[in-house]
Design a protein around this motif. Structure first.
Motif, PDB file in Angstrom:
ATOM      1  N   ARG A 127       0.820  -1.215   0.000  1.00  0.00           N
ATOM      2  CA  ARG A 127       0.000   0.000   0.000  1.00  0.00           C
ATOM      3  C   ARG A 127       0.857   1.270   0.000  1.00  0.00           C
ATOM      4  NH1 ARG A 127      -3.648  -1.645   5.023  1.00  0.00           N
ATOM      5  NH2 ARG A 127      -1.566  -2.263   5.682  1.00  0.00           N
ATOM      6  N   PHE A 128       2.109   1.153   0.401  1.00  0.00           N
ATOM      7  CA  PHE A 128       2.992   2.312   0.448  1.00  0.00           C
ATOM      8  C   PHE A 128       4.026   2.296  -0.672  1.00  0.00           C
ATOM      9  CE2 PHE A 128       1.678   1.728   4.931  1.00  0.00           C
ATOM     10  CZ  PHE A 128       1.016   2.934   5.096  1.00  0.00           C
ATOM     11  N   LYS A 129       3.823   1.451  -1.654  1.00  0.00           N
ATOM     12  CA  LYS A 129       4.801   1.264  -2.733  1.00  0.00           C
ATOM     13  C   LYS A 129       5.052   2.551  -3.522  1.00  0.00           C
ATOM     14  CE  LYS A 129       6.042  -2.419  -5.403  1.00  0.00           C
ATOM     15  NZ  LYS A 129       5.925  -3.747  -5.166  1.00  0.00           N
ATOM     16  N   THR A 130       4.023   3.337  -3.767  1.00  0.00           N
ATOM     17  CA  THR A 130       4.172   4.546  -4.578  1.00  0.00           C
ATOM     18  C   THR A 130       4.160   5.819  -3.738  1.00  0.00           C
ATOM     19  OG1 THR A 130       1.794   4.694  -4.955  1.00  0.00           O
ATOM     20  CG2 THR A 130       3.099   3.451  -6.578  1.00  0.00           C
ATOM     21  N   VAL A 131       4.264   5.678  -2.427  1.00  0.00           N
ATOM     22  CA  VAL A 131       4.206   6.830  -1.526  1.00  0.00           C
ATOM     23  C   VAL A 131       5.597   7.108  -0.971  1.00  0.00           C
ATOM     24  CG1 VAL A 131       3.243   7.691   0.636  1.00  0.00           C
ATOM     25  CG2 VAL A 131       1.831   6.317  -0.879  1.00  0.00           C
ATOM     26  N   ASN A 132       5.983   8.362  -0.963  1.00  0.00           N
ATOM     27  CA  ASN A 132       7.234   8.755  -0.329  1.00  0.00           C
ATOM     28  C   ASN A 132       6.937   8.933   1.164  1.00  0.00           C
ATOM     29  OD1 ASN A 132       9.674   9.765   0.419  1.00  0.00           O
ATOM     30  ND2 ASN A 132       9.518  11.648  -0.777  1.00  0.00           N
ATOM     31  N   LEU A 133       7.038   7.846   1.911  1.00  0.00           N
ATOM     32  CA  LEU A 133       6.697   7.823   3.329  1.00  0.00           C
ATOM     33  C   LEU A 133       7.902   8.244   4.154  1.00  0.00           C
ATOM     34  CD1 LEU A 133       4.373   6.989   5.241  1.00  0.00           C
ATOM     35  CD2 LEU A 133       5.429   4.735   5.342  1.00  0.00           C
ATOM     36  N   GLY A 134       7.682   9.185   5.062  1.00  0.00           N
ATOM     37  CA  GLY A 134       8.774   9.661   5.904  1.00  0.00           C
ATOM     38  C   GLY A 134       8.402   9.628   7.373  1.00  0.00           C
ATOM     39  N   MET A 135       9.393   9.397   8.213  1.00  0.00           N
ATOM     40  CA  MET A 135       9.213   9.411   9.665  1.00  0.00           C
ATOM     41  C   MET A 135      10.430  10.044  10.292  1.00  0.00           C
ATOM     42  SD  MET A 135       7.820   5.743  10.808  1.00  0.00           S
ATOM     43  CE  MET A 135       6.571   4.909   9.901  1.00  0.00           C
ATOM     44  N   LYS A 136      10.189  10.917  11.265  1.00  0.00           N
ATOM     45  CA  LYS A 136      11.314  11.449  12.015  1.00  0.00           C
ATOM     46  C   LYS A 136      10.850  11.764  13.430  1.00  0.00           C
ATOM     47  CE  LYS A 136      10.924  16.209  10.394  1.00  0.00           C
ATOM     48  NZ  LYS A 136      11.618  17.297   9.741  1.00  0.00           N
ATOM     49  N   LEU A 137      11.796  11.656  14.336  1.00  0.00           N
ATOM     50  CA  LEU A 137      11.526  11.926  15.745  1.00  0.00           C
ATOM     51  C   LEU A 137      11.645  13.425  15.979  1.00  0.00           C
ATOM     52  CD1 LEU A 137      10.906  10.545  18.433  1.00  0.00           C
ATOM     53  CD2 LEU A 137      13.355  10.394  18.829  1.00  0.00           C
ATOM     54  N   LYS A 184       1.829  -3.445  11.199  1.00  0.00           N
ATOM     55  CA  LYS A 184       0.472  -3.513  10.629  1.00  0.00           C
ATOM     56  C   LYS A 184      -0.441  -2.471  11.263  1.00  0.00           C
ATOM     57  CE  LYS A 184      -3.227  -6.737   9.636  1.00  0.00           C
ATOM     58  NZ  LYS A 184      -3.674  -8.108   9.638  1.00  0.00           N
ATOM     59  N   GLU A 185      -0.333  -2.299  12.581  1.00  0.00           N
ATOM     60  CA  GLU A 185      -1.136  -1.291  13.277  1.00  0.00           C
ATOM     61  C   GLU A 185      -0.743   0.119  12.839  1.00  0.00           C
ATOM     62  OE1 GLU A 185      -2.002  -3.361  17.567  1.00  0.00           O
ATOM     63  OE2 GLU A 185       0.074  -2.759  17.119  1.00  0.00           O
ATOM     64  N   LEU A 186       0.552   0.359  12.697  1.00  0.00           N
ATOM     65  CA  LEU A 186       1.022   1.666  12.224  1.00  0.00           C
ATOM     66  C   LEU A 186       0.494   1.957  10.824  1.00  0.00           C
ATOM     67  CD1 LEU A 186       4.755   1.856  13.311  1.00  0.00           C
ATOM     68  CD2 LEU A 186       2.938   3.418  13.940  1.00  0.00           C
ATOM     69  N   ALA A 187       0.537   0.963   9.955  1.00  0.00           N
ATOM     70  CA  ALA A 187       0.047   1.135   8.591  1.00  0.00           C
ATOM     71  C   ALA A 187      -1.419   1.535   8.591  1.00  0.00           C
ATOM     72  CB  ALA A 187       0.252  -0.150   7.789  1.00  0.00           C
ATOM     73  N   GLU A 188      -2.227   0.887   9.416  1.00  0.00           N
ATOM     74  CA  GLU A 188      -3.658   1.211   9.484  1.00  0.00           C
ATOM     75  C   GLU A 188      -3.880   2.632   9.983  1.00  0.00           C
ATOM     76  OE1 GLU A 188      -5.959  -0.635   8.103  1.00  0.00           O
ATOM     77  OE2 GLU A 188      -4.417  -2.109   7.624  1.00  0.00           O
ATOM     78  N   ILE A 189      -3.104   3.054  10.980  1.00  0.00           N
ATOM     79  CA  ILE A 189      -3.226   4.423  11.507  1.00  0.00           C
ATOM     80  C   ILE A 189      -2.846   5.433  10.430  1.00  0.00           C
ATOM     81  CG2 ILE A 189      -2.198   6.084  13.128  1.00  0.00           C
ATOM     82  CD1 ILE A 189      -1.999   3.724  15.138  1.00  0.00           C
ATOM     83  N   ILE A 190      -1.746   5.189   9.752  1.00  0.00           N
ATOM     84  CA  ILE A 190      -1.286   6.113   8.715  1.00  0.00           C
ATOM     85  C   ILE A 190      -2.304   6.220   7.593  1.00  0.00           C
ATOM     86  CG2 ILE A 190       0.467   6.479   6.927  1.00  0.00           C
ATOM     87  CD1 ILE A 190       2.472   5.124   8.928  1.00  0.00           C
ATOM     88  N   ILE A 191      -2.837   5.101   7.148  1.00  0.00           N
ATOM     89  CA  ILE A 191      -3.827   5.116   6.068  1.00  0.00           C
ATOM     90  C   ILE A 191      -5.100   5.839   6.503  1.00  0.00           C
ATOM     91  CG2 ILE A 191      -5.364   3.629   4.705  1.00  0.00           C
ATOM     92  CD1 ILE A 191      -2.935   1.677   4.540  1.00  0.00           C
ATOM     93  N   ARG A 192      -5.570   5.542   7.706  1.00  0.00           N
ATOM     94  CA  ARG A 192      -6.781   6.200   8.216  1.00  0.00           C
ATOM     95  C   ARG A 192      -6.577   7.716   8.321  1.00  0.00           C
ATOM     96  NH1 ARG A 192      -7.326   6.500  13.505  1.00  0.00           N
ATOM     97  NH2 ARG A 192      -6.444   4.437  13.832  1.00  0.00           N
TER      98      ARG A 192
END
Length: 86
Positions: A32-42, A70-78
């Motif tokens: 689901r994140f294949k075409t998304v430039n997903l970023g995370m930083k503290l 899996k839980e993080l993915a659901e939160i991000i998508i929602r």
């Protein structure tokens, strides 16, 4: 015979040495994140999550540590659907 174009290839070595890096590797593996430039930083006590450089959500690091990929993915998508489908 398959051909391999070195000019169009990308190689990334990522060791996942901390919690954020390990979860990021898991999220990148999610189709689901294949075409998304997903970023995370503290940032302070929160993990700031972006998609294509647009802020999606902040998650407390203490909560972030306890969540499965899996839980993080659901939160991000929602959160992305709520934010971008308004």
């Amino acid at each position: 015979m398959a051909s391999f174009d070195l000019d169009k290839s990308i190689s990334i070595e990522f060791h996942g040495q901390d919690e954020i890096e390990r979860k990021m590797l898991g999220l990148w593996a999610d189709p689901r994140f294949k075409t998304v430039n997903l970023g995370m930083k503290l940032v302070g006590d929160n993990v700031q999550i972006t998609m294509n450089k647009h802020h999606v959500t902040d998650i407390s690091f203490l909560v972030f540590e306890q969540l499965a990929v899996k839980e993080l993915a659901e939160i991000i998508i929602r959160q992305a659907k709520e934010k971008f489908n308004q």
